[in-house]
Design a protein around this motif. Structure first.
Motif, PDB file in Angstrom:
ATOM      1  N   SER A  73     -39.450  86.881  11.700  1.00  0.00           N
ATOM      2  CA  SER A  73     -39.740  85.847  12.689  1.00  0.00           C
ATOM      3  C   SER A  73     -38.531  84.967  12.940  1.00  0.00           C
ATOM      4  N   GLU A  74     -37.785  84.652  11.865  1.00  0.00           N
ATOM      5  CA  GLU A  74     -36.563  83.866  12.043  1.00  0.00           C
ATOM      6  C   GLU A  74     -35.605  84.585  13.002  1.00  0.00           C
ATOM      7  N   PHE A  75     -35.435  85.885  12.788  1.00  0.00           N
ATOM      8  CA  PHE A  75     -34.569  86.687  13.663  1.00  0.00           C
ATOM      9  C   PHE A  75     -35.026  86.598  15.114  1.00  0.00           C
ATOM     10  N   TRP A  76     -36.322  86.802  15.357  1.00  0.00           N
ATOM     11  CA  TRP A  76     -36.830  86.828  16.728  1.00  0.00           C
ATOM     12  C   TRP A  76     -36.828  85.450  17.364  1.00  0.00           C
ATOM     13  N   PHE A  77     -37.139  84.401  16.596  1.00  0.00           N
ATOM     14  CA  PHE A  77     -37.058  83.048  17.152  1.00  0.00           C
ATOM     15  C   PHE A  77     -35.647  82.783  17.677  1.00  0.00           C
ATOM     16  N   ASN A  78     -34.651  83.231  16.930  1.00  0.00           N
ATOM     17  CA  ASN A  78     -33.268  83.039  17.376  1.00  0.00           C
ATOM     18  C   ASN A  78     -32.946  83.863  18.616  1.00  0.00           C
ATOM     19  N   GLN A  79     -33.568  85.030  18.754  1.00  0.00           N
ATOM     20  CA  GLN A  79     -33.303  85.905  19.892  1.00  0.00           C
ATOM     21  C   GLN A  79     -33.920  85.396  21.194  1.00  0.00           C
ATOM     22  N   ILE A  80     -34.955  84.563  21.094  1.00  0.00           N
ATOM     23  CA  ILE A  80     -35.671  84.147  22.310  1.00  0.00           C
ATOM     24  C   ILE A  80     -35.577  82.652  22.569  1.00  0.00           C
ATOM     25  N   GLU A  81     -34.700  81.944  21.860  1.00  0.00           N
ATOM     26  CA  GLU A  81     -34.665  80.491  21.995  1.00  0.00           C
ATOM     27  C   GLU A  81     -34.207  80.040  23.381  1.00  0.00           C
ATOM     28  N   ASP A  82     -33.562  80.947  24.131  1.00  0.00           N
ATOM     29  CA  ASP A  82     -33.187  80.609  25.501  1.00  0.00           C
ATOM     30  C   ASP A  82     -34.372  80.736  26.458  1.00  0.00           C
ATOM     31  N   ILE A  83     -35.449  81.383  26.007  1.00  0.00           N
ATOM     32  CA  ILE A  83     -36.648  81.549  26.831  1.00  0.00           C
ATOM     33  C   ILE A  83     -37.636  80.412  26.613  1.00  0.00           C
ATOM     34  N   ILE A  84     -37.863  80.075  25.349  1.00  0.00           N
ATOM     35  CA  ILE A  84     -38.830  79.019  25.022  1.00  0.00           C
ATOM     36  C   ILE A  84     -38.500  78.458  23.642  1.00  0.00           C
ATOM     37  N   PRO A  85     -38.689  77.149  23.418  1.00  0.00           N
ATOM     38  CA  PRO A  85     -38.461  76.586  22.088  1.00  0.00           C
ATOM     39  C   PRO A  85     -39.490  77.124  21.087  1.00  0.00           C
ATOM     40  N   ASN A  86     -39.157  77.016  19.795  1.00  0.00           N
ATOM     41  CA  ASN A  86     -40.082  77.441  18.744  1.00  0.00           C
ATOM     42  C   ASN A  86     -40.241  76.343  17.704  1.00  0.00           C
ATOM     43  N   HIS A  87     -41.125  76.591  16.750  1.00  0.00           N
ATOM     44  CA  HIS A  87     -41.459  75.530  15.788  1.00  0.00           C
ATOM     45  C   HIS A  87     -40.563  75.537  14.553  1.00  0.00           C
ATOM     46  N   MET A  88     -39.654  76.476  14.417  1.00  0.00           N
ATOM     47  CA  MET A  88     -38.863  76.649  13.196  1.00  0.00           C
ATOM     48  C   MET A  88     -37.851  75.538  12.993  1.00  0.00           C
ATOM     49  N   ILE A  89     -37.796  75.011  11.764  1.00  0.00           N
ATOM     50  CA  ILE A  89     -36.765  74.054  11.370  1.00  0.00           C
ATOM     51  C   ILE A  89     -35.803  74.680  10.367  1.00  0.00           C
ATOM     52  N   ALA A  90     -36.357  75.310   9.308  1.00  0.00           N
ATOM     53  CA  ALA A  90     -35.497  75.875   8.265  1.00  0.00           C
ATOM     54  C   ALA A  90     -36.266  76.906   7.453  1.00  0.00           C
ATOM     55  N   LEU A  91     -35.521  77.780   6.762  1.00  0.00           N
ATOM     56  CA  LEU A  91     -36.078  78.716   5.791  1.00  0.00           C
ATOM     57  C   LEU A  91     -35.474  78.402   4.422  1.00  0.00           C
ATOM     58  N   PRO A  92     -36.111  77.533   3.645  1.00  0.00           N
ATOM     59  CA  PRO A  92     -35.551  77.197   2.335  1.00  0.00           C
ATOM     60  C   PRO A  92     -35.758  78.287   1.292  1.00  0.00           C
ATOM     61  N   ASP A  93     -36.580  79.270   1.615  1.00  0.00           N
ATOM     62  CA  ASP A  93     -36.880  80.386   0.719  1.00  0.00           C
ATOM     63  C   ASP A  93     -37.214  81.598   1.585  1.00  0.00           C
ATOM     64  N   PRO A  94     -36.986  82.819   1.101  1.00  0.00           N
ATOM     65  CA  PRO A  94     -37.317  83.997   1.913  1.00  0.00           C
ATOM     66  C   PRO A  94     -38.755  84.020   2.420  1.00  0.00           C
ATOM     67  N   ASN A  95     -39.684  83.431   1.657  1.00  0.00           N
ATOM     68  CA  ASN A  95     -41.097  83.442   2.051  1.00  0.00           C
ATOM     69  C   ASN A  95     -41.548  82.174   2.751  1.00  0.00           C
ATOM     70  N   VAL A  96     -40.648  81.211   2.945  1.00  0.00           N
ATOM     71  CA  VAL A  96     -41.061  79.882   3.406  1.00  0.00           C
ATOM     72  C   VAL A  96     -40.360  79.508   4.710  1.00  0.00           C
ATOM     73  N   MET A  97     -41.158  78.993   5.654  1.00  0.00           N
ATOM     74  CA  MET A  97     -40.598  78.437   6.875  1.00  0.00           C
ATOM     75  C   MET A  97     -41.086  77.005   7.032  1.00  0.00           C
ATOM     76  N   VAL A  98     -40.149  76.087   7.132  1.00  0.00           N
ATOM     77  CA  VAL A  98     -40.471  74.694   7.431  1.00  0.00           C
ATOM     78  C   VAL A  98     -40.445  74.551   8.947  1.00  0.00           C
ATOM     79  N   ALA A  99     -41.491  73.928   9.485  1.00  0.00           N
ATOM     80  CA  ALA A  99     -41.635  73.874  10.939  1.00  0.00           C
ATOM     81  C   ALA A  99     -42.109  72.497  11.380  1.00  0.00           C
ATOM     82  N   LYS A 100     -41.894  72.227  12.657  1.00  0.00           N
ATOM     83  CA  LYS A 100     -42.394  70.963  13.187  1.00  0.00           C
ATOM     84  C   LYS A 100     -43.875  71.111  13.543  1.00  0.00           C
ATOM     85  N   PRO A 101     -44.608  69.998  13.555  1.00  0.00           N
ATOM     86  CA  PRO A 101     -46.042  70.055  13.862  1.00  0.00           C
ATOM     87  C   PRO A 101     -46.282  70.565  15.278  1.00  0.00           C
TER      88      PRO A 101
END
Length: 324
Positions: free
Chosen positions: A71-99
């Protein structure tokens, strides 16, 4: 290619219950992801649970890390189309996101007519349905045929079972205002097109997928959850599609169907109270498939990060992220 020996060594080093992490507030348990909150942020922990038939079948080593980083890969690939909720990946299994306030519909985009579930396009078409989720389908289509243009066939979001719904019903029921749904439709088709283009470069067909959209605190429409993972999307091998389609054969797929079939052959997965344990060789095979498609499509080598217990590693990385 996936390291099957390392996968076998980690069959018991999996994350199935993400409800025990300290320092963050547990909010919600989904089929695969558990959600937490801290400091005004959402924390999504992607587990190794393998879900089908509306229940958990098994724990698959490294699956959660693959889905999260995919998902991190794809969010980066489409960020010019629409914003996403991702802030950071502090761990391979964890995504910190905005509400995000998620709209109560799943936006399903289909490039081909296929599927076996009650909400799939082919299942309903085969039964004689031609107006599918508000989309008029022509006569004479055969299974696995490509649509002239991708179509959007939304479903409701439900804890137990999603149901088909049309664009008109979504708007009439006030699930999403019309002006916002128009933005979502345009974005969904653009994201799907981008996904098909990138998948094609790597030898795959992105067949269909589902997206979740919502609004952030400022009212901006953004995409959340996951994008183009093997759990949310269907992929076929491109090289053999035309030949197999012409011969009336099923396409070569890159998904979890073989595990689903094993359970269907060995139990009643919808009604049996207790399910049998899946054979280890199938779990290893499935884990390898997740890793292989991640590496092939992203062009990145998967980091197994298997030198410690996955639960302990996540806790350490959560503590480190929020303390800094």
């Amino acid at each position: 290619m996936a390291n099957h020996d390392l996968i076998a060594q980690n069959l018991k080093n999996t994350l199935t219950d993400a409800g025990s992490f300290t320092g963050v507030n547990h909010v919600y348990k989904g089929k695969v992801r558990d959600m937490y909150e801290k400091d005004g942020k959402k924390i999504f922990i992607t587990t190794d649970r393998q879900s089908a038939f509306d229940r958990v079948l098994a724990a698959v080593p490294f699956k959660g890390a693959v889905l999260n980083q995919f998902s991190e890969f794809w969010f980066n690939q489409i960020e010019d189309i629409i914003p996403n909720h991702m802030i950071a990946l502090p761990d391979p299994n964890v995504m910190v996101a905005k509400p995000v306030k998620i709209f109560p519909v799943e936006v399903v985009v289909r490039g081909y007519i296929t599927g076996t579930t009650s909400t799939s396009a082919w299942t309903n078409y085969e039964k004689g349905e031609r107006l599918f989720c508000g989309v008029q389908l022509p006569e004479g289509i055969v299974k696995n045929q490509k649509f002239d243009e991708p179509i959007i066939t939304p479903t409701t979001k439900d804890e137990e079972h999603d149901e088909k719904i049309s664009r008109e019903e979504i708007i009439a029921q006030g699930l999403v205002p019309e002006e916002k749904y128009e933005i979502i439709e345009k974005a969904a088709l653009a994201i799907f097109k981008r996904g098909q283009e990138i998948a094609a470069e790597k030898g795959f067909i992105l067949v269909d997928t589902k997206y979740e959209f919502g609004e952030d605190e400022d009212g901006n429409i953004i995409i959340a959850d996951e994008v183009h993972t093997p759990d949310s999307s269907r992929f076929w091998v491109a090289d053999s599609y035309e030949e197999r389609f012409a011969a009336g054969q099923e396409p070569e797929s890159f998904d979890k169907e073989f595990l689903r079939l094993w359970f269907k052959e060995n139990c009643d997965p919808y009604n049996d109270e207790t399910l049998p344990e899946a054979p280890e060789e199938l779990i290893i095979k499935l884990s390898g498939k997740y890793i292989d498609i991640y590496e092939t499509i992203t062009g990145q080598e998967f980091n197994y990060d298997a030198d410690k217990n996955v639960v302990e590693r996540i806790q350490e990385n959560l503590d480190s992220y929020f303390s800094s």
